[in-house]
Design a protein around this motif. Structure first.
Motif, PDB file in Angstrom:
ATOM      1  N   UNK A  16       0.578  -0.849  -0.048  1.00  0.00           N
ATOM      2  CA  UNK A  16       0.024   0.124  -0.306  1.00  0.00           C
ATOM      3  C   UNK A  16       0.895   1.220  -0.390  1.00  0.00           C
ATOM      4  N   UNK A  17       2.276   1.001   1.177  1.00  0.00           N
ATOM      5  CA  UNK A  17       3.118   2.811   1.403  1.00  0.00           C
ATOM      6  C   UNK A  17       3.673   2.933   0.030  1.00  0.00           C
ATOM      7  N   UNK A  18       3.935   1.574  -1.466  1.00  0.00           N
ATOM      8  CA  UNK A  18       5.526   1.719  -2.184  1.00  0.00           C
ATOM      9  C   UNK A  18       3.546   1.946  -3.467  1.00  0.00           C
ATOM     10  N   UNK A  19       2.379   1.378  -3.566  1.00  0.00           N
ATOM     11  CA  UNK A  19       1.730   2.087  -4.380  1.00  0.00           C
ATOM     12  C   UNK A  19       1.109   3.633  -4.666  1.00  0.00           C
ATOM     13  N   UNK A  20       1.405   4.231  -2.742  1.00  0.00           N
ATOM     14  CA  UNK A  20       0.954   5.370  -2.826  1.00  0.00           C
ATOM     15  C   UNK A  20       2.010   6.812  -2.882  1.00  0.00           C
ATOM     16  N   UNK A  21       2.784   5.961  -2.504  1.00  0.00           N
ATOM     17  CA  UNK A  21       4.458   6.396  -2.838  1.00  0.00           C
ATOM     18  C   UNK A  21       4.738   7.143  -4.436  1.00  0.00           C
ATOM     19  N   UNK A  22       4.727   5.776  -5.173  1.00  0.00           N
ATOM     20  CA  UNK A  22       4.375   6.184  -6.634  1.00  0.00           C
ATOM     21  C   UNK A  22       3.175   7.200  -7.339  1.00  0.00           C
ATOM     22  N   UNK A  23       2.334   6.554  -6.714  1.00  0.00           N
ATOM     23  CA  UNK A  23       1.435   8.311  -7.406  1.00  0.00           C
ATOM     24  C   UNK A  23       1.126   9.300  -7.144  1.00  0.00           C
ATOM     25  N   UNK A  24       1.937   9.369  -5.716  1.00  0.00           N
ATOM     26  CA  UNK A  24       2.073  10.530  -5.407  1.00  0.00           C
ATOM     27  C   UNK A  24       3.287  11.086  -5.828  1.00  0.00           C
ATOM     28  N   UNK A  25       4.499  10.002  -6.673  1.00  0.00           N
ATOM     29  CA  UNK A  25       5.434  11.362  -6.854  1.00  0.00           C
ATOM     30  C   UNK A  25       6.712  11.448  -6.274  1.00  0.00           C
ATOM     31  N   UNK A  26       6.015  10.445  -4.834  1.00  0.00           N
ATOM     32  CA  UNK A  26       7.226  11.130  -4.073  1.00  0.00           C
ATOM     33  C   UNK A  26       8.742  11.082  -4.037  1.00  0.00           C
ATOM     34  N   UNK A  27       9.919  12.277  -3.416  1.00  0.00           N
ATOM     35  CA  UNK A  27      11.331  12.158  -3.480  1.00  0.00           C
ATOM     36  C   UNK A  27      11.358  11.524  -2.651  1.00  0.00           C
TER      37      UNK A  27
END
Length: 270
Positions: free
Chosen positions: A223-234
């Motif tokens: 869940x965390x990894x998919x959300x990080x990807x969606x938010x384009x987090x640095x």
């Protein structure tokens, strides 16, 4: 946050660690302290004819390798616009880093994402995080930068460790263009809800957005990894080893999984 401690070793993650350390040191107008921790001690050898002798050849080769590595790092840093120094310590990596962490604000270490030697970084990470109170920037081998001005994600589970990581990351979060607090519904009570984390950041002048995610995917880390990807987090801020490290290494765990699989840098604290 002014003093950055970089672990120097000739491994697959060195270039990524060095670039990340330079980026974060530059962003906070800090000082970079490079530490080469080498556990080698001259070995004593015995034979039946000559008696005891010191294995000088091994010591010579090790010294030459250290000198070559130091010359390479110092040559690189000479052209950079950050203040730095270089130190060598006769100790194992984890012990050397722990000894030199008392006056450091941030450690720069590698994640376990490398293809060749990912077991060693995981071991160093575990030992250092459990034996120091200093947060660590955990850098994937494939990411040769740290974008302090990018989008930051805070993985929040209301734990003591998450709180430590959040407090440690405040100087960096001030530089982020956006801060997102992610919490995954694990059907268990936390003393500190995500709103408390957001309110804490607001007292430091940091605006954040809270996302409450449902644990529908195979795992919390998914869940965390998919959300990080969606938010384009640095980068992502997280607490490390909420359970005992031995248990996590035997049975898995969010910390170990993210150390191996997270594609962006992590700011972690135990």
């Amino acid at each position: 946050m002014k003093s950055v401690l970089l672990y120097v070793n000739d491994d697959t993650g060195l270039e990524a660690r060095l670039q990340a350390a330079l980026d974060v040191t530059r962003a906070i107008n800090g000082h970079l302290h490079c530490l080469r921790a080498n556990p080698y001690n001259p070995q004593m050898a015995f034979d039946g004819v000559t008696g005891m002798s010191v294995v000088y050849d091994v010591a010579k080769l090790t010294r030459e390798a250290d000198e070559k590595l130091r010359a390479s790092i110092e040559s690189r840093l000479a052209d950079e616009d950050v203040p730095w120094d270089y130190e060598e310590a006769n100790a194992s990596p984890a012990r050397g880093l722990a000894r030199n962490s008392a006056l450091a604000d941030l450690l720069v270490l590698s994640s376990g994402s490398g293809d060749k030697d990912n077991v060693l970084p995981l071991g160093i990470l575990g030992d250092v995080l459990f034996n120091t109170s200093v947060p660590a920037l955990v850098q994937p081998d494939s990411v040769k930068k740290f974008d302090a001005a990018g989008i930051a994600v805070v993985a929040w589970n209301g734990s003591f460790e998450a709180g430590n990581a959040l407090r440690a990351a405040v100087p960096l979060l001030h530089l982020a263009t956006a801060v997102h607090i992610l919490t995954v519904d694990e059907e268990k009570h936390h003393d500190l809800p995500p709103l408390a984390a957001s309110e804490y950041l607001s007292r430091h002048g940091i605006t954040s957005e809270v996302h409450s995610m449902s644990a529908k995917k195979p795992s919390v880390e998914a869940v965390l990894l998919s959300t990080v990807d969606a938010l384009k987090a640095s980068y992502m801020v997280m607490g490390a080893y909420g359970h005992s490290r031995a248990r996590q290494f035997l049975f898995g765990g969010v910390t170990r999984s993210l150390f191996k699989d997270c594609p962006i840098p992590l700011i972690v604290s135990h």
